[in-house]
Design a protein around this motif. Structure first.
Motif, PDB file in Angstrom:
ATOM      1  N   PHE A   9      40.122  46.632  41.023  1.00 31.08           N
ATOM      2  CA  PHE A   9      39.506  47.825  40.692  1.00 31.08           C
ATOM      3  C   PHE A   9      38.068  47.492  40.122  1.00 31.08           C
ATOM      4  O   PHE A   9      37.946  47.212  39.038  1.00 31.08           O
ATOM      5  CB  PHE A   9      40.353  48.932  39.950  1.00 31.08           C
ATOM      6  CG  PHE A   9      41.576  49.126  40.404  1.00 31.08           C
ATOM      7  CD1 PHE A   9      41.479  50.292  41.384  1.00 31.08           C
ATOM      8  CD2 PHE A   9      42.680  48.682  40.155  1.00 31.08           C
ATOM      9  CE1 PHE A   9      42.741  50.664  42.035  1.00 31.08           C
ATOM     10  CE2 PHE A   9      43.982  49.036  40.530  1.00 31.08           C
ATOM     11  CZ  PHE A   9      43.891  50.211  41.696  1.00 31.08           C
ATOM     12  N   GLU A  10      36.954  47.669  40.944  1.00 33.22           N
ATOM     13  CA  GLU A  10      35.653  47.579  40.251  1.00 33.22           C
ATOM     14  C   GLU A  10      35.229  48.851  39.803  1.00 33.22           C
ATOM     15  O   GLU A  10      35.044  49.977  40.460  1.00 33.22           O
ATOM     16  CB  GLU A  10      34.653  47.009  41.597  1.00 33.22           C
ATOM     17  CG  GLU A  10      35.023  45.937  42.138  1.00 33.22           C
ATOM     18  CD  GLU A  10      34.727  45.525  43.557  1.00 33.22           C
ATOM     19  OE1 GLU A  10      33.341  46.414  43.766  1.00 33.22           O
ATOM     20  OE2 GLU A  10      35.072  44.788  44.435  1.00 33.22           O
ATOM     21  N   GLY A  11      34.824  48.667  38.640  1.00 32.65           N
ATOM     22  CA  GLY A  11      34.420  50.037  37.528  1.00 32.65           C
ATOM     23  C   GLY A  11      35.780  50.309  37.143  1.00 32.65           C
ATOM     24  O   GLY A  11      36.403  51.533  37.779  1.00 32.65           O
ATOM     25  N   PHE A  12      36.285  49.813  36.081  1.00 31.34           N
ATOM     26  CA  PHE A  12      37.660  50.149  35.548  1.00 31.34           C
ATOM     27  C   PHE A  12      37.471  50.693  34.389  1.00 31.34           C
ATOM     28  O   PHE A  12      36.910  49.833  33.403  1.00 31.34           O
ATOM     29  CB  PHE A  12      38.571  49.160  35.815  1.00 31.34           C
ATOM     30  CG  PHE A  12      40.063  49.408  35.240  1.00 31.34           C
ATOM     31  CD1 PHE A  12      40.932  49.846  36.068  1.00 31.34           C
ATOM     32  CD2 PHE A  12      40.236  49.023  34.001  1.00 31.34           C
ATOM     33  CE1 PHE A  12      42.070  50.432  35.589  1.00 31.34           C
ATOM     34  CE2 PHE A  12      41.611  49.165  33.505  1.00 31.34           C
ATOM     35  CZ  PHE A  12      42.393  49.757  34.293  1.00 31.34           C
ATOM     36  N   ARG A  13      37.483  51.953  33.946  1.00 25.68           N
ATOM     37  CA  ARG A  13      37.201  52.496  32.583  1.00 25.68           C
ATOM     38  C   ARG A  13      35.928  52.773  32.248  1.00 25.68           C
ATOM     39  O   ARG A  13      35.395  53.559  31.493  1.00 25.68           O
ATOM     40  CB  ARG A  13      38.351  52.024  31.862  1.00 25.68           C
ATOM     41  CG  ARG A  13      39.741  52.245  32.026  1.00 25.68           C
ATOM     42  CD  ARG A  13      40.473  51.267  31.207  1.00 25.68           C
ATOM     43  NE  ARG A  13      40.277  51.810  29.694  1.00 25.68           N
ATOM     44  CZ  ARG A  13      41.412  51.374  28.649  1.00 25.68           C
ATOM     45  NH1 ARG A  13      42.171  50.335  29.017  1.00 25.68           N
ATOM     46  NH2 ARG A  13      40.989  51.538  27.578  1.00 25.68           N
ATOM     47  N   THR A  14      35.057  51.855  32.659  1.00 29.04           N
ATOM     48  CA  THR A  14      33.558  51.924  32.681  1.00 29.04           C
ATOM     49  C   THR A  14      33.063  51.183  33.900  1.00 29.04           C
ATOM     50  O   THR A  14      33.591  50.655  34.517  1.00 29.04           O
ATOM     51  CB  THR A  14      33.019  51.020  31.454  1.00 29.04           C
ATOM     52  OG1 THR A  14      33.306  49.855  31.523  1.00 29.04           O
ATOM     53  CG2 THR A  14      33.748  51.630  30.259  1.00 29.04           C
ATOM     54  N   PRO A  15      31.883  51.872  34.194  1.00 25.03           N
ATOM     55  CA  PRO A  15      31.194  51.441  35.655  1.00 25.03           C
ATOM     56  C   PRO A  15      31.022  49.876  35.580  1.00 25.03           C
ATOM     57  O   PRO A  15      30.967  49.134  36.425  1.00 25.03           O
ATOM     58  CB  PRO A  15      29.897  51.905  35.554  1.00 25.03           C
ATOM     59  CG  PRO A  15      30.227  53.425  34.743  1.00 25.03           C
ATOM     60  CD  PRO A  15      31.130  52.694  33.607  1.00 25.03           C
ATOM     61  N   MET A  16      30.868  49.223  34.505  1.00 24.76           N
ATOM     62  CA  MET A  16      30.432  47.660  34.553  1.00 24.76           C
ATOM     63  C   MET A  16      31.821  47.020  34.324  1.00 24.76           C
ATOM     64  O   MET A  16      31.744  45.552  34.356  1.00 24.76           O
ATOM     65  CB  MET A  16      29.557  47.336  33.267  1.00 24.76           C
ATOM     66  CG  MET A  16      28.368  48.258  33.241  1.00 24.76           C
ATOM     67  SD  MET A  16      27.261  47.956  34.803  1.00 24.76           S
ATOM     68  CE  MET A  16      26.800  46.371  34.473  1.00 24.76           C
ATOM     69  N   HIS A  17      33.019  47.402  34.275  1.00 23.64           N
ATOM     70  CA  HIS A  17      34.439  46.384  34.181  1.00 23.64           C
ATOM     71  C   HIS A  17      34.949  46.502  35.397  1.00 23.64           C
ATOM     72  O   HIS A  17      34.854  47.402  36.189  1.00 23.64           O
ATOM     73  CB  HIS A  17      34.978  46.942  33.020  1.00 23.64           C
ATOM     74  CG  HIS A  17      34.528  46.772  31.667  1.00 23.64           C
ATOM     75  ND1 HIS A  17      33.902  47.663  30.880  1.00 23.64           N
ATOM     76  CD2 HIS A  17      34.735  45.692  30.782  1.00 23.64           C
ATOM     77  CE1 HIS A  17      33.551  47.236  29.784  1.00 23.64           C
ATOM     78  NE2 HIS A  17      34.052  45.908  29.923  1.00 23.64           N
ATOM     79  N   SER A  18      35.578  45.361  35.737  1.00 25.78           N
ATOM     80  CA  SER A  18      36.564  45.289  36.645  1.00 25.78           C
ATOM     81  C   SER A  18      38.010  45.024  36.206  1.00 25.78           C
ATOM     82  O   SER A  18      38.006  44.419  35.118  1.00 25.78           O
ATOM     83  CB  SER A  18      36.060  44.291  37.782  1.00 25.78           C
ATOM     84  OG  SER A  18      34.931  44.807  38.342  1.00 25.78           O
ATOM     85  N   ALA A  19      39.013  45.248  36.830  1.00 24.90           N
ATOM     86  CA  ALA A  19      40.415  44.872  36.686  1.00 24.90           C
ATOM     87  C   ALA A  19      41.012  44.453  37.858  1.00 24.90           C
ATOM     88  O   ALA A  19      40.938  45.011  38.965  1.00 24.90           O
ATOM     89  CB  ALA A  19      41.105  46.042  35.942  1.00 24.90           C
ATOM     90  N   SER A  20      41.756  43.224  37.829  1.00 24.79           N
ATOM     91  CA  SER A  20      42.279  42.726  38.916  1.00 24.79           C
ATOM     92  C   SER A  20      43.642  42.106  38.488  1.00 24.79           C
ATOM     93  O   SER A  20      43.735  41.395  37.509  1.00 24.79           O
ATOM     94  CB  SER A  20      41.228  41.793  39.356  1.00 24.79           C
ATOM     95  OG  SER A  20      41.684  41.095  40.689  1.00 24.79           O
ATOM     96  N   VAL A  21      44.534  42.083  39.574  1.00 23.64           N
ATOM     97  CA  VAL A  21      45.762  41.513  39.388  1.00 23.64           C
ATOM     98  C   VAL A  21      45.995  40.780  40.650  1.00 23.64           C
ATOM     99  O   VAL A  21      46.037  41.177  41.638  1.00 23.64           O
ATOM    100  CB  VAL A  21      46.899  42.477  38.846  1.00 23.64           C
ATOM    101  CG1 VAL A  21      48.347  41.451  38.894  1.00 23.64           C
ATOM    102  CG2 VAL A  21      46.658  43.039  37.402  1.00 23.64           C
TER     103      VAL A  21
END
Length: 127
Positions: A9-21
């Motif tokens: 997920f690009e833009g995770f909780r803030t536009p500048m963060h990503s979360a990947s699993v």
């Protein structure tokens, strides 16, 4: 069967963060972290992705989603009453990639809707 191999997920909780699993092929994948680090939000984001819930994805600032998955090609034969009479796996572990991006405030689900992921009805998770 459809298996998600990697989900970002690009833009995770803030536009500048990503979360990947990256999910394990042979073992259980564990998502862990401190309280408030986003574990539950990530699991909800997976559900929002699979159910095409753009409102939730927007609420957590997701701008794009990249999903690598594998699936089996299955041939099913039904009788005139609509009952399944034969089910054969034609090809196993075929690779697939879906990308969902947000344009002008709307998510473009066309890539998702043309993939086997559109047929998902359940998600196996242990919490």
């Amino acid at each position: 069967m459809i298996k998600i191999n990697k989900l970002t997920f690009e833009g995770f909780r803030t536009p500048m963060h990503s979360a990947s699993v990256i999910f394990s092929n042979t073992h259980v994948t564990v998502v862990y972290g401190d309280n408030g680090s986003g574990k539950t939000t990530y699991l909800r984001a997976i559900n929002a992705f699979l159910s095409q819930d753009g409102a939730y994805l927007e609420s957590i600032s997701v701008q794009a989603i990249a999903c690598e998955y594998s699936y089996d090609e299955i041939n099913e034969i039904f009788n005139e009453d609509g009952l399944l009479v034969e089910r054969d796996v034609v090809k196993e572990n075929l690779p697939g990639v879906v990308r969902v991006e947000k344009y002008d405030g709307q998510y473009d689900w066309s890539d998702f809707e043309q993939s086997p992921l559109i047929k998902t009805k359940s998600l196996s998770l242990g919490v």
